[in-house]
Design a protein around this motif. Sequence first.
Motif, mmCIF file in Angstrom:
data_model
loop_
_atom_site.group_PDB
_atom_site.id
_atom_site.type_symbol
_atom_site.label_atom_id
_atom_site.label_comp_id
_atom_site.label_asym_id
_atom_site.label_seq_id
_atom_site.Cartn_x
_atom_site.Cartn_y
_atom_site.Cartn_z
ATOM 1 N N PRO A 23 16.745 2.611 -2.589
ATOM 2 C CA PRO A 23 15.747 3.544 -2.059
ATOM 3 C C PRO A 23 15.051 4.300 -3.193
ATOM 4 O O PRO A 23 15.596 4.438 -4.292
ATOM 5 C CB PRO A 23 16.569 4.496 -1.194
ATOM 6 N N LEU A 24 13.852 4.773 -2.914
ATOM 7 C CA LEU A 24 13.115 5.560 -3.898
ATOM 8 C C LEU A 24 13.693 6.967 -3.941
ATOM 9 O O LEU A 24 14.026 7.547 -2.916
ATOM 10 C CB LEU A 24 11.635 5.599 -3.535
ATOM 11 N N ALA A 25 13.800 7.521 -5.152
ATOM 12 C CA ALA A 25 14.401 8.840 -5.336
ATOM 13 C C ALA A 25 13.328 9.915 -5.444
ATOM 14 O O ALA A 25 12.298 9.704 -6.086
ATOM 15 C CB ALA A 25 15.267 8.836 -6.598
ATOM 16 N N PRO A 26 13.566 11.081 -4.819
ATOM 17 C CA PRO A 26 12.608 12.186 -4.908
ATOM 18 C C PRO A 26 12.340 12.567 -6.362
ATOM 19 O O PRO A 26 13.230 12.502 -7.211
ATOM 20 C CB PRO A 26 13.293 13.325 -4.162
ATOM 21 N N GLY B 32 7.416 9.704 1.380
ATOM 22 C CA GLY B 32 6.135 9.317 0.809
ATOM 23 C C GLY B 32 5.948 9.861 -0.593
ATOM 24 O O GLY B 32 6.872 10.392 -1.209
ATOM 25 N N GLY B 33 4.753 9.716 -1.093
ATOM 26 C CA GLY B 33 4.454 10.188 -2.430
ATOM 27 C C GLY B 33 2.988 10.042 -2.733
ATOM 28 O O GLY B 33 2.164 9.887 -1.829
ATOM 29 N N LEU C 57 6.866 0.610 -0.397
ATOM 30 C CA LEU C 57 7.657 -0.604 -0.583
ATOM 31 C C LEU C 57 7.253 -1.728 0.365
ATOM 32 O O LEU C 57 7.646 -2.879 0.183
ATOM 33 C CB LEU C 57 9.154 -0.307 -0.459
ATOM 34 N N LYS C 58 6.464 -1.415 1.384
ATOM 35 C CA LYS C 58 5.980 -2.435 2.309
ATOM 36 C C LYS C 58 4.485 -2.690 2.144
ATOM 37 O O LYS C 58 3.875 -3.360 2.954
ATOM 38 C CB LYS C 58 6.284 -2.020 3.744
ATOM 39 N N THR C 59 3.910 -2.176 1.045
ATOM 40 C CA THR C 59 2.487 -2.327 0.798
ATOM 41 C C THR C 59 2.137 -3.790 0.532
ATOM 42 O O THR C 59 2.855 -4.489 -0.189
ATOM 43 C CB THR C 59 2.050 -1.465 -0.412
ATOM 44 N N LEU D 1 2.459 -5.876 -2.987
ATOM 45 C CA LEU D 1 3.347 -5.227 -3.946
ATOM 46 C C LEU D 1 4.350 -6.252 -4.462
ATOM 47 O O LEU D 1 5.059 -6.889 -3.682
ATOM 48 C CB LEU D 1 4.096 -4.058 -3.300
ATOM 49 N N ALA D 2 4.400 -6.416 -5.788
ATOM 50 C CA ALA D 2 5.401 -7.305 -6.387
ATOM 51 C C ALA D 2 6.729 -6.572 -6.498
ATOM 52 O O ALA D 2 7.775 -7.092 -6.136
ATOM 53 C CB ALA D 2 4.936 -7.783 -7.761
ATOM 54 N N GLY D 3 6.690 -5.342 -7.003
ATOM 55 C CA GLY D 3 7.894 -4.538 -7.148
ATOM 56 C C GLY D 3 7.578 -3.259 -7.894
ATOM 57 O O GLY D 3 6.448 -3.032 -8.333
ATOM 58 N N MET D 4 8.601 -2.427 -8.034
ATOM 59 C CA MET D 4 8.433 -1.129 -8.688
ATOM 60 C C MET D 4 9.512 -0.940 -9.741
ATOM 61 O O MET D 4 10.649 -1.353 -9.554
ATOM 62 C CB MET D 4 8.493 -0.007 -7.652
ATOM 63 N N THR D 5 9.119 -0.297 -10.843
ATOM 64 C CA THR D 5 10.035 0.013 -11.928
ATOM 65 C C THR D 5 10.167 1.521 -12.042
ATOM 66 O O THR D 5 9.175 2.218 -12.250
ATOM 67 C CB THR D 5 9.518 -0.555 -13.272
ATOM 68 N N ARG D 6 11.400 2.025 -11.875
ATOM 69 C CA ARG D 6 11.635 3.468 -12.023
ATOM 70 C C ARG D 6 11.681 3.787 -13.503
ATOM 71 O O ARG D 6 12.444 3.192 -14.261
ATOM 72 C CB ARG D 6 12.946 3.901 -11.375
#
Length: 166
Positions: free
Chosen positions: A2-5, A37-38, A64-66, A69-74
């Motif tokens: 999950p995405l972190a605040p 969201g963000g 994350l459902k866009t 979207l390939a992916g996200m890097t924190r």
Amino acid sequence: MPLAPNNLYIALFLRSDPPISKNYHWALYLHNPNGQGGTKYHIVNEGSTGSNWVACHGPEVGILKTFLLAGMTRIATVPADPAVLEKTDRLVRSFDGELNELGVTCRTWLLRVLEVLQGEVGVPRFVDGMDVGALERETLAFGNMVAGEAAGNVQPRPVFESLVCL
């Protein structure tokens, strides 16, 4: 994952199907303090000449459902201090009025913004010997690894923890 605040992410989006290696649309995403969201920060090209860049920042829910979207890097945790969050937002937007004079692309704009954030806010923080160039290479390698799944709309989209950033 999950995405972190209060965390800052690089989001990579496919530009073609089948995907082309190292050819992505780049965006920054800052997840809200409440975890709902963000804000997605990115620039888009609205012309056929490749030189009509406009800022396209705004709220984003369910990134994350866009589509594409390939992916996200924190890459960083932004301090929860409202003044720091406001400064981060202001710094990301600081190039908006001069995009076409700078000769940027979505990727080079993002990397330039990260350098400003690193100097002014202290995020991202790089592992010793690493820099924004290493982060770019890491992000592209991740994108290339997950692009096929993104083209097939495999869910959930992956989130990667940067090894370049602390």
